[in-house]
Design a protein around this motif. Structure first.
Motif, PDB file in Angstrom:
ATOM      1  N   HIS A 254       0.815  -1.204   0.000  1.00 40.26           N
ATOM      2  CA  HIS A 254       0.000   0.000   0.000  1.00 40.26           C
ATOM      3  C   HIS A 254       0.855   1.262   0.000  1.00 40.26           C
ATOM      4  O   HIS A 254       0.391   2.325  -0.422  1.00 40.26           O
ATOM      5  N   SER A 255       2.082   1.163   0.482  1.00 45.88           N
ATOM      6  CA  SER A 255       2.971   2.327   0.505  1.00 45.88           C
ATOM      7  C   SER A 255       3.797   2.442  -0.772  1.00 45.88           C
ATOM      8  O   SER A 255       3.956   3.527  -1.319  1.00 45.88           O
ATOM      9  N   ALA A 256       4.335   1.310  -1.245  1.00 49.31           N
ATOM     10  CA  ALA A 256       5.208   1.344  -2.422  1.00 49.31           C
ATOM     11  C   ALA A 256       4.423   1.408  -3.721  1.00 49.31           C
ATOM     12  O   ALA A 256       4.928   1.876  -4.740  1.00 49.31           O
ATOM     13  N   MET A 257       3.197   0.876  -3.713  1.00 49.01           N
ATOM     14  CA  MET A 257       2.343   0.842  -4.895  1.00 49.01           C
ATOM     15  C   MET A 257       3.041   0.120  -6.054  1.00 49.01           C
ATOM     16  O   MET A 257       3.566  -0.968  -5.861  1.00 49.01           O
ATOM     17  N   GLN A 258       3.108   0.715  -7.230  1.00 45.60           N
ATOM     18  CA  GLN A 258       3.651   0.005  -8.388  1.00 45.60           C
ATOM     19  C   GLN A 258       5.138  -0.276  -8.270  1.00 45.60           C
ATOM     20  O   GLN A 258       5.682  -1.103  -9.006  1.00 45.60           O
ATOM     21  N   ALA A 259       5.812   0.344  -7.307  1.00 44.59           N
ATOM     22  CA  ALA A 259       7.252   0.150  -7.127  1.00 44.59           C
ATOM     23  C   ALA A 259       7.566  -0.872  -6.049  1.00 44.59           C
ATOM     24  O   ALA A 259       8.702  -0.950  -5.585  1.00 44.59           O
ATOM     25  N   VAL A 260       6.593  -1.695  -5.659  1.00 44.42           N
ATOM     26  CA  VAL A 260       6.807  -2.607  -4.536  1.00 44.42           C
ATOM     27  C   VAL A 260       7.990  -3.546  -4.786  1.00 44.42           C
ATOM     28  O   VAL A 260       8.775  -3.842  -3.875  1.00 44.42           O
ATOM     29  N   GLY A 261       8.157  -4.004  -6.007  1.00 48.03           N
ATOM     30  CA  GLY A 261       9.297  -4.865  -6.307  1.00 48.03           C
ATOM     31  C   GLY A 261      10.620  -4.164  -6.089  1.00 48.03           C
ATOM     32  O   GLY A 261      11.580  -4.744  -5.560  1.00 48.03           O
ATOM     33  N   ASN A 262      10.701  -2.894  -6.481  1.00 56.16           N
ATOM     34  CA  ASN A 262      11.924  -2.120  -6.287  1.00 56.16           C
ATOM     35  C   ASN A 262      12.192  -1.872  -4.806  1.00 56.16           C
ATOM     36  O   ASN A 262      13.336  -1.931  -4.353  1.00 56.16           O
ATOM     37  N   TRP A 263      11.140  -1.578  -4.042  1.00 55.97           N
ATOM     38  CA  TRP A 263      11.307  -1.366  -2.605  1.00 55.97           C
ATOM     39  C   TRP A 263      11.833  -2.634  -1.932  1.00 55.97           C
ATOM     40  O   TRP A 263      12.748  -2.569  -1.087  1.00 55.97           O
ATOM     41  N   LEU A 264      11.283  -3.768  -2.296  1.00 51.70           N
ATOM     42  CA  LEU A 264      11.735  -5.023  -1.695  1.00 51.70           C
ATOM     43  C   LEU A 264      13.185  -5.313  -2.074  1.00 51.70           C
ATOM     44  O   LEU A 264      13.952  -5.829  -1.249  1.00 51.70           O
ATOM     45  N   ALA A 265      13.571  -4.971  -3.289  1.00 47.99           N
ATOM     46  CA  ALA A 265      14.968  -5.156  -3.695  1.00 47.99           C
ATOM     47  C   ALA A 265      15.896  -4.264  -2.865  1.00 47.99           C
ATOM     48  O   ALA A 265      17.001  -4.683  -2.487  1.00 47.99           O
ATOM     49  N   GLU A 266      15.455  -3.046  -2.556  1.00 45.57           N
ATOM     50  CA  GLU A 266      16.275  -2.162  -1.719  1.00 45.57           C
ATOM     51  C   GLU A 266      16.381  -2.700  -0.295  1.00 45.57           C
ATOM     52  O   GLU A 266      17.431  -2.579   0.349  1.00 45.57           O
ATOM     53  N   ILE A 267      15.300  -3.286   0.200  1.00 46.51           N
ATOM     54  CA  ILE A 267      15.347  -3.899   1.532  1.00 46.51           C
ATOM     55  C   ILE A 267      16.305  -5.088   1.526  1.00 46.51           C
ATOM     56  O   ILE A 267      17.118  -5.258   2.450  1.00 46.51           O
ATOM     57  N   ASP A 268      16.240  -5.910   0.488  1.00 46.03           N
ATOM     58  CA  ASP A 268      17.164  -7.044   0.377  1.00 46.03           C
ATOM     59  C   ASP A 268      18.611  -6.573   0.378  1.00 46.03           C
ATOM     60  O   ASP A 268      19.472  -7.163   1.049  1.00 46.03           O
ATOM     61  N   ALA A 269      18.878  -5.522  -0.371  1.00 44.64           N
ATOM     62  CA  ALA A 269      20.248  -5.007  -0.444  1.00 44.64           C
ATOM     63  C   ALA A 269      20.713  -4.482   0.908  1.00 44.64           C
ATOM     64  O   ALA A 269      21.867  -4.715   1.322  1.00 44.64           O
ATOM     65  N   ALA A 270      19.825  -3.775   1.616  1.00 44.24           N
ATOM     66  CA  ALA A 270      20.192  -3.262   2.937  1.00 44.24           C
ATOM     67  C   ALA A 270      20.441  -4.400   3.918  1.00 44.24           C
ATOM     68  O   ALA A 270      21.398  -4.360   4.710  1.00 44.24           O
ATOM     69  N   ASN A 271      19.596  -5.424   3.863  1.00 41.35           N
ATOM     70  CA  ASN A 271      19.800  -6.571   4.754  1.00 41.35           C
ATOM     71  C   ASN A 271      21.101  -7.301   4.440  1.00 41.35           C
ATOM     72  O   ASN A 271      21.780  -7.800   5.337  1.00 41.35           O
ATOM     73  N   ALA A 272      21.468  -7.357   3.171  1.00 38.20           N
ATOM     74  CA  ALA A 272      22.742  -7.973   2.793  1.00 38.20           C
ATOM     75  C   ALA A 272      23.921  -7.193   3.356  1.00 38.20           C
ATOM     76  O   ALA A 272      24.996  -7.766   3.592  1.00 38.20           O
TER      77      ALA A 272
END
Length: 491
Positions: free
Chosen positions: A260-278
């Motif tokens: 609901h926050s990322a909307m159409q960019a949800v995939g990109n947001w999740l990729a940024e979270i993955d990168a930060a967690n890495a």
């Protein structure tokens, strides 16, 4: 029967255990759930088995039949850890009724929180159907410091929260320090982390105040649940400021309702979270199974160009209490006369939801709005969140396996909260010694029936629910005058 703990790596020993069991006198349990497909999301145990319960704990899991004072036939059903809703704003008798009928055994508000945390669930003081608890509310503390008044939760005996200076004015250095002390007090009193409604205070919370919140969380090893500041559709700026602070301080962070926050960019947001967690960050997120957003019409975002932000118009918004679809005139009227009133704004796309749920560590939550009486409607999340996820996204859309799905409804939430509340080490699992919080559901029948304008409809397919070893739902019907739920606090 010899007691044993079932782990995925121990399956080869089950034949030996069964042979030994045949030579031993039977053990009687208070309650036995028999012949269901038992799935433990942590160990990946997945087999037709019996669960023996003594008191409020699981005492045995066996592939051979057990005997109990009371036995539940779970043939044809999945037996799973009771669902944990980490984001619910309806700790009311009505809200908890529909939650348990949807398979929920633990209901928490980590996003908004309360201060004091004991005020979350004040309406359940005479007895709770399920377990409940809250984070420490930054919002409530900010109201106390900035405006000098007590508003402990989104609603209280004094009424619903109303927008004031706390939502618009930046704090002084002294006020920030006062908030720091109160956040620390709240965590010491048992808060399950810190709840941060940042998007509701977009211009009010300065960089210094935000940094202070993360410093407190890091010092207490307490998770922060944050509703990030919203920009134009897909804008990652709100996410990135949180990621930067999570990396700089080491504070664990949960991004609320990412689809609901990322909307159409949800995939990109999740990729940024993955990168930060890495890189060493500790960031998770959760998602709703219903597409519309639900919040107060007086929320900060609706003072901005909300039609552009959400890419919708007045006719895409419902007045929640009646289901009325709004016009500009009705929008202006409600925003002026009842800013605390709830709306459903329909803007989320199915593709965004599916992208979110495919993320391996995505948790399911309801984000249900406060619900008090059936004559005042709520959003359908109150009744159908988990059944919709399992029926629509898991069975029908086949986005994941049943074990993967049940991790998203229980185990991931429990694992996330273990550090702040050791009680969660015994939840979200079906193992010997775990809390007997168990849901029994028919995988072919489970689905939501609640919809927008018709929220108060029990889910289908929930055959049974056990809370703290007590049989709360039998054959899809609530057992009356039974209140096994307990308040859950942090360390």
């Amino acid at each position: 029967m010899t007691r044993f703990r079932v782990f995925a790596g121990a399956l080869v020993a089950l034949g030996v255990v069964a042979l030994m069991a045949a030579c031993l006198p039977p053990r009687h349990y208070d309650l036995v759930v028999s012949r269901g497909r038992v799935i433990d999301p942590e160990t990946q145990f997945d087999a037709i088995a019996d669960i023996g319960i003594i008191g409020d704990k699981i005492a045995e899991i066996s592939v051979t039949p057990l005997q109990g004072k009371v036995e539940i036939d779970a043939s044809g059903a999945i037996v799973a850890p009771g669902f944990i809703d980490i984001h619910s704003h309806s700790p009311t008798p009505l809200g908890t009724y529909y939650a348990v009928m949807d398979g929920v055994t633990t209901q928490l508000d980590l996003e908004a929180g309360a201060f004091p945390v004991s005020d979350y669930g004040y309406m359940l003081a005479e007895g709770a159907l399920l377990n409940y608890g809250a984070s420490v509310s930054h919002m409530a503390i900010r109201i106390k410091v900035i405006e000098g008044r007590d508003q402990s939760y989104l609603f209280s005996p004094k009424g619903a929260v109303m927008p004031g200076d706390a939502f618009t004015r930046q704090a002084t250095a002294d006020e920030i320090e006062a908030m720091r002390r109160l956040l620390e007090d709240g965590l010491r009193a048992g808060g399950l982390g810190i709840g941060l409604l940042l998007d509701y205070m977009t211009l009010a919370v300065s960089d210094a105040e935000l940094k202070m919140i993360f410093e407190v969380a890091a010092a207490f090893k307490a998770p922060i649940a944050v509703h990030v500041r919203r920009g134009l559709p897909g804008d990652p700026a709100g996410l990135r400021e949180i990621v930067a602070l999570a990396e700089a301080t080491g504070a664990p962070v949960m991004i609320c309702h990412i689809g609901h926050s990322a909307m159409q960019a949800v995939g990109n947001w999740l990729a940024e979270i993955d990168a930060a967690n890495a890189r060493g960050a500790r960031i998770i997120t959760e998602n709703l199974s219903y597409a519309a957003g639900g919040t107060a019409i007086g929320a900060d975002v609706f003072g901005r160009d909300w039609r552009k932000i959400f890419n919708i118009d007045y006719g895409d918004v419902q007045w929640t209490e009646t289901g009325e679809w709004l016009t500009k005139e009705r929008w202006d009227y409600f925003r002026k006369t009842n800013p605390a009133g709830m709306i459903n704004h329909h803007y989320v796309k199915e593709a965004w939801m599916e992208t979110a749920f495919k993320w391996p560590r995505m948790m399911v939550s309801s984000d249900v709005t406060p619900s008090f009486t059936r004559d005042r409607l709520a959003n359908p999340n109150i009744a159908g969140t988990f059944s919709r996820f399992l029926g629509h996204y898991v069975r029908d859309r086949q986005l994941m396996s049943w074990p993967e799905a049940l991790a998203r409804t229980s185990f991931l939430q429990a694992k996330w909260l273990e550090a702040i509340a050791p009680a969660f080490k015994r939840k979200g699992r079906l193992q010997v010694g775990a809390d007997a919080d168990i849901v029994i559901f028919d995988p072919e029948a489970i689905r939501e029936t609640a919809d927008y304008g018709k929220p108060y409809q029990e889910s289908r397919g929930i055959r049974g629910l056990i809370v703290a070893g007590r049989r709360l739902v039998e054959n899809g019907v609530l057992v009356p005058e039974l209140f096994p739920g307990q308040r859950l606090l942090g360390r």
